[in-house]
Design a protein around this motif. Structure first.
Motif, short mmCIF file in Angstrom:
data_model
loop_
_atom_site.label_atom_id
_atom_site.label_comp_id
_atom_site.label_asym_id
_atom_site.label_seq_id
_atom_site.Cartn_x
_atom_site.Cartn_y
_atom_site.Cartn_z
N ILE A 215 1.80 11.10 12.09
CA ILE A 215 2.69 10.05 12.60
C ILE A 215 1.87 8.78 12.70
O ILE A 215 1.07 8.62 13.63
CB ILE A 215 3.27 10.41 13.98
CG1 ILE A 215 3.75 11.86 14.01
CG2 ILE A 215 4.40 9.47 14.36
CD1 ILE A 215 2.81 12.80 14.69
N GLY A 216 2.08 7.88 11.73
CA GLY A 216 1.24 6.68 11.72
C GLY A 216 -0.21 7.09 11.60
O GLY A 216 -0.62 7.78 10.67
N GLN A 217 -1.01 6.66 12.58
CA GLN A 217 -2.42 7.01 12.57
C GLN A 217 -2.73 8.24 13.42
O GLN A 217 -3.89 8.63 13.56
CB GLN A 217 -3.26 5.83 13.08
CG GLN A 217 -3.18 5.59 14.58
CD GLN A 217 -1.93 4.84 14.99
OE1 GLN A 217 -1.00 4.72 14.20
NE2 GLN A 217 -1.90 4.36 16.21
N HIS B 249 0.74 2.44 20.72
CA HIS B 249 -0.43 1.84 21.37
C HIS B 249 -1.59 1.75 20.38
O HIS B 249 -2.23 0.70 20.23
CB HIS B 249 -0.85 2.67 22.58
CG HIS B 249 -2.11 2.17 23.22
ND1 HIS B 249 -3.36 2.62 22.82
CD2 HIS B 249 -2.32 1.27 24.21
CE1 HIS B 249 -4.28 2.01 23.54
NE2 HIS B 249 -3.68 1.19 24.39
N ASP B 250 -1.84 2.87 19.69
CA ASP B 250 -2.93 2.87 18.73
C ASP B 250 -2.64 1.94 17.56
O ASP B 250 -3.54 1.31 17.01
CB ASP B 250 -3.18 4.29 18.22
CG ASP B 250 -3.73 5.19 19.31
OD1 ASP B 250 -4.11 4.65 20.37
OD2 ASP B 250 -3.77 6.41 19.10
N THR C 38 -4.47 -5.17 15.78
CA THR C 38 -5.27 -6.26 16.37
C THR C 38 -6.63 -6.33 15.69
O THR C 38 -7.12 -7.42 15.34
CB THR C 38 -5.44 -6.03 17.88
OG1 THR C 38 -4.16 -6.00 18.50
CG2 THR C 38 -6.29 -7.11 18.50
N ALA C 39 -7.27 -5.15 15.51
CA ALA C 39 -8.57 -5.13 14.85
C ALA C 39 -8.45 -5.58 13.39
O ALA C 39 -9.29 -6.33 12.88
CB ALA C 39 -9.16 -3.72 14.93
N SER D 6 -11.37 3.60 14.92
CA SER D 6 -10.28 4.57 15.06
C SER D 6 -10.26 5.39 13.78
O SER D 6 -11.11 5.23 12.91
CB SER D 6 -8.94 3.85 15.28
OG SER D 6 -8.53 3.19 14.09
N GLU D 7 -9.26 6.27 13.70
CA GLU D 7 -9.18 7.10 12.49
C GLU D 7 -8.89 6.26 11.26
O GLU D 7 -9.28 6.62 10.15
CB GLU D 7 -8.08 8.16 12.66
CG GLU D 7 -8.43 9.24 13.67
CD GLU D 7 -7.39 10.35 13.68
OE1 GLU D 7 -6.50 10.32 12.82
OE2 GLU D 7 -7.49 11.24 14.55
#
Length: 970
Positions: free
Chosen positions: A620-622, A700-701, A707-708, A808-809
């Motif tokens: 699911i997404g990341q 959230h992730d 943002t990054a 992150s992943e």
């Protein structure tokens, strides 16, 4: 208290005394203890073991008659009472002693478990014997006792004696060791056991040396088992901690390391030490001069003169560890004119009479108490429990009073005001003892749990009588509390005879759920169904029974722990709730079903997320959900350790057991499953919580990743000189920045090196802010979440400290800031060098424009006057002459190189200034050469031929220019 309740009718203190788990706790000869023993004794089945191992059932009376039969030969009459620990061997030996008829021609020695040390045992053997050897032996025992007054002294004395025996005894063969091998091993073992630190290690708390020393010095502790294995040294006991020997010498350290690394060495050392251990114990605690064989001969000689037989009762042979071998030899010596006849009955744990006692064992008849529970009549089992209940009700004082007058054991029930209500509900034994607070079914179920295979009176005393009655006494005063989950907890902690779905239903509906579950598990004739006998019991206890389908299901098969004969086995989930490990196949089915159900919820939910379901994961997404996210306590096949969040957990409890039962049923094709399908709706509630957590984490992730990613794109778009005045233009610049013509090649190299960061960032933006329907084009669907980030991001020249290590992943920024910083340093290094060289020709605060104007005038006038040293001097000068913009750039660069470059300074060099600075350096060098002919004469006279004063030169240069200008005007 309700009108129908019955209070406790026993004293817990009396129960604890009567139901001691070991007969050794009741002192023989004490009137109170003897009265309690007589009150609780219940006939138990026995079997006589033939030479070939065949068993023949016998009664207690037959064993007593066998022991008391007339002796027609000189051979000792030896009877062994065998059985594994807890079978009542010591109890039966005591019963034989109590029921042995008094005989003037019998000298009886009774060796009980209670606080019987080696010294006390020998003292009992010679009690009443006035032979000279007996007196000498008493003195030797007293001396031995005075030398060891504490457990520590006893252990040290034992090890010191052991050391002496190992080193100096000359026994030629010890098991499989002999000759030079034994001699060498003796020396190695003696060196070890003679070391103080090694002795300390062998004396560690709970070790065999401590156990043997305490048993020999102080005797058996009532209620504690002493197994034969506990009294022997093994190779595992010799594996010591090398760290404890760091302060010892190198030799002992080397020996300890060798001992730890070599198991065969440890085994041989243990064999030698264990061989001498009983002898050392006997020498330390009875005196080294004690010869037990001679003692027995003296005793038997004294008794034959009295015309008496020696009759020996031993509650447990293990008590004689240290002198048991001598005793065994002494008891096999036939009677002679100078030696009396012997009778002996000895309790011995199954397996204790090994090869060392072969002759001794063959001389006796063996009776075993290892009998199947099925061999015991159910009425006798209930009577066994009923006798202890009655002893707890009557109490020691009244039992003793009755025994002292020869009266039978009193029964408390006839005098009880609750008798007429109690006995019809709870039942009575054959002897008329009420079973309250049990009923017959409860006794039967609990005894079956405490003795699953063979009759185990010790465990019955502990778990059927002592523990439940203590709980009952504490809980009966509160209606609806007894029997709580604590009742029978040591035998059936989950009360598995009530299936997990029924326990869950009761827990949801009943105000006294735990008491009801215990009633159905233990008191129901056919658990878990509430039969007619259970209803009045529940009424007495103040427990309202829940209406269950099982109560009217005549076809329902009972399930018990362990399952009684003829009952259906418990399901795998029921066993899992009870503590068994869930099989990998079942656990995998459950995890797969949950992942499928979660994926379906996510796909049909209004989340707008990109969801991919593969065979074993959900993406699911990341965020990735794996089987490890489904945490099942005590289940196989979980793979890696579970993650810290985004998990759905199932614990060993009834509620979760119902859910897992439902899933297993659904996988097997049963859409309803347990509890009428209610499990499915609760499962959906749990899945909904996990779904919400996953969606929240993804969003959230996603925002954090975006943002990054935007920060990376913003930094790398700094090469684009356009100004962003809206979020849309900012996003366009970051996604497709324009590179200016003539871009610094070194910046091109930097951008090429960090292209993977940009690619990752673009991927995150694409995956997070766009979604593709079918084969259509991607479209932005959630840019609003990051709208406020676009303008600040496009203005970033480098990564801030708060984000430069983000990982992150999907995206990792680590290294980008360092790469930019290094690139900036590398690009500014040649610029700094050129500026420094230029500053060698011009003053820091010099007006470069004015100086250049003066030089223009000077070169022009000098060229007209043919005063330049080079014919092409004017031409070269004009070509190198910097304009105002270049002079301003030089001043800006001069200020910039005053401090180390920051990563953002990289973008100040989008155009490479090195060619311009090189030309300017050449210009100032040319000016310097043109002025060489104007060196100050005063300086030359002073000997400095290659230098000039710049300030005076400038003054002279202005004067010269003015003069030349004046001459030109005239």
């Amino acid at each position: 208290m309700t009108a129908t309740s019955i209070p406790p009718c026993w004293s817990n203190a009396e129960i604890q005394v009567a139901a001691q788990v070991d007969a050794g706790g009741l002192e023989f000869g004490d009137p109170s203890a003897d009265a309690v023993f007589s009150a609780v004794h219940q006939t138990v089945p026995l079997a006589r073991v033939a030479k070939g191992g065949a068993r023949e059932p016998v009664t207690e009376a037959e064993v007593l008659a066998d022991l008391c039969q007339p002796l027609v030969s000189n051979e000792p009459l030896i009877r062994f009472i065998t059985g594994i620990a807890g079978r009542g061997k010591s109890h039966f030996v005591r019963w034989l002693r109590v029921n042995t008829p008094p005989r003037n021609d019998w000298h009886i020695v009774y060796i009980e478990k209670r606080n019987t040390s080696l010294r006390r045992i020998i003292e009992q053997v010679i009690d009443g014997i006035d032979a000279p050897s007996a007196a000498s032996l008493r003195a030797s025992l007293a001396r031995a006792a005075s030398r060891v007054t504490t457990a520590k002294e006893a252990m040290l004395a034992l090890l010191n004696h052991l050391h002496r025996l190992v080193e100096f005894d000359d026994t030629p063969i010890i098991q499989n060791l002999s000759g030079s091998d034994l001699t060498e091993m003796r020396g190695r073992v003696a060196r070890l056991v003679g070391d103080y630190t090694f002795k300390q290690q062998l004396s560690r708390p709970g070790g065999p040396i401590e156990r043997i020393a305490k048993l020999a010095k102080d005797g058996h502790e009532p209620g504690r088992d002493v197994s034969a294995e506990d009294l022997h040294l093994t190779e595992a006991d010799l594996k010591v901690d090398p760290e404890e020997f760091l302060d010892a010498g190198e030799d002992i350290q080397l020996r300890v390391r060798e001992l730890n690394m070599n198991r065969s060495y440890r085994a041989a050392a243990a064999t030698i030490l264990d061989y001498y251990l009983p002898r050392a114990a006997a020498d330390v605690f009875t005196g080294s001069s004690t010869d037990l064989l001679q003692v027995f001969e003296d005793v038997r000689g004294e008794l034959v003169r009295r015309n008496q037989q020696l009759v020996l009762f031993v509650e447990d042979l293990v008590l004689l560890h240290g002198i048991d071998a001598q005793l065994a030899q002494a008891l096999t010596i036939p009677a002679r004119p100078d030696l009396c006849r012997i009778r002996a009955v000895i309790a011995v744990t199954t397996g204790y009479l090994d090869d060392r006692y072969a002759t001794f064992a063959e001389r006796g008849v063996h009776y075993t108490m290892d009998v199947d529970l099925a061999a015991v009549d159910v009425g006798d089992l209930r009577s066994f429990v009923g006798r202890y209940l009655n002893a707890g009700r009557v109490g020691r004082e009244k039992l003793t009073a009755a025994a002292s007058t020869g009266m039978p054991t009193p029964n408390k029930c006839p005098d009880c005001v609750y008798r007429d209500r109690c006995h019809p509900v709870f039942g009575v034994t054959r002897e008329g003892h009420g079973l309250f607070p049990f009923n017959a079914a409860a006794v039967d179920h609990l005894v079956a749990l405490a003795s699953p295979r063979s009759f185990d009176p010790r465990n019955i005393l502990r778990t059927v009588i002592r523990e439940p009655l203590a709980i009952a006494e504490a809980e009966l005063s509160t209606p609806g509390r007894f029997p709580s989950a604590r009742f029978g907890a040591s035998l059936a902690p989950t009360r598995m005879s009530v299936p997990v779905e029924l326990r869950d239903t009761i827990a949801r509906q009943s105000t006294s759920a735990q008491a009801e579950i215990s009633l159905r598990a233990f008191y129901a004739t056919n658990p878990p169904a509430a039969d007619d006998g259970l209803l009045p019991i529940a009424e007495v206890f103040g427990v309202a029974l829940t209406e269950l389908a099982a109560d009217g299901d005549s076809d329902m098969q009972p399930v018990a722990e362990p399952a009684p004969k003829g009952s259906a086995p418990a399901s795998e989930i029921d066993r899992w709730v009870a503590g068994s490990r869930l099989a990998v196949k079942t656990a995998q089915k459950i995890r797969r079903w949950i992942l499928d159900a979660l994926a379906a919820r996510l796909l049909t939910g209004p989340h707008g997320l990109s969801i991919k379901r593969s065979a074993s994961i959900i993406l699911i997404g990341q965020v990735t959900i794996r089987p490890a996210n489904v945490v099942i306590e005590n289940a196989a096949g979980g793979g890696s350790a579970p993650p810290d969040d985004l998990t759905i957990e199932f614990r060993n409890n009834d509620r979760d057991g119902v859910l897992l039962k439902g899933i297993v049923a659904a996988v097997s094709g049963d859409p309803v499953g347990p509890n009428g399908g209610r499990w499915f709706f609760e499962m959906q509630h749990r899945l909904a919580r996990l779904e919400a957590e996953v969606v929240k984490a993804v969003k959230h992730d996603a925002k954090a990743d975006v943002t990054a990613a935007l920060a990376v794109l913003g930094v790398l778009s700094s090469v684009d000189g356009r100004r962003a005045d809206s979020p849309a233009s900012a996003l366009a610049i970051m996604i497709r920045p324009k590179r200016p013509a003539g871009l610094n090649p070194k910046i091109l190299g930097f951008l090429s090196a960090v292209e993977p960061y940009r690619t990752k960032a673009l991927t995150v933006v694409r995956d997070s802010l766009t979604q593709r329907k079918g084969t259509g084009a991607a479209s932005i669907f959630d840019a609003g979440a990051v709208l406020e980030l676009l303008l600040p991001s496009v203005r970033k020249a480098d990564l801030g400290a708060d984000i430069r290590d983000y990982a992150s992943e999907r995206i990792t920024l680590a290294g980008l800031h360092d790469k930019q910083a290094k690139a900036a340093q590398d690009m500014w290094a040649p610029v700094r060098d050129l500026v420094r060289k230029i500053n060698g020709y011009v003053a820091e605060d010099e007006d470069l424009t004015a100086t250049a104007k003066i030089m223009d005038d000077f070169v022009t006038q000098a060229h007209r006057a043919s005063a330049l040293t080079r014919h092409d001097g004017k031409e070269v000068y004009d070509r190198l002459r910097p304009d105002g913009e270049r002079l301003s750039t030089l001043r800006a660069l001069t200020r910039a190189v005053q401090s180390p470059p920051t990563p953002s300074a990289l973008w100040e060099l989008t155009s490479d200034p090195s060619p311009m600075l090189t030309d300017m350096l050449q210009y100032w060098q040319l000016c310097d050469r043109l002025l060489q002919s104007l060196r100050d004469p005063a300086d030359r006279a002073g000997g400095a031929t290659n230098t000039y004063n710049r300030a005076r030169l400038q003054t002279a240069l202005r004067d010269l220019a003015n003069t030349l200008e004046g001459l030109a005007k005239r």
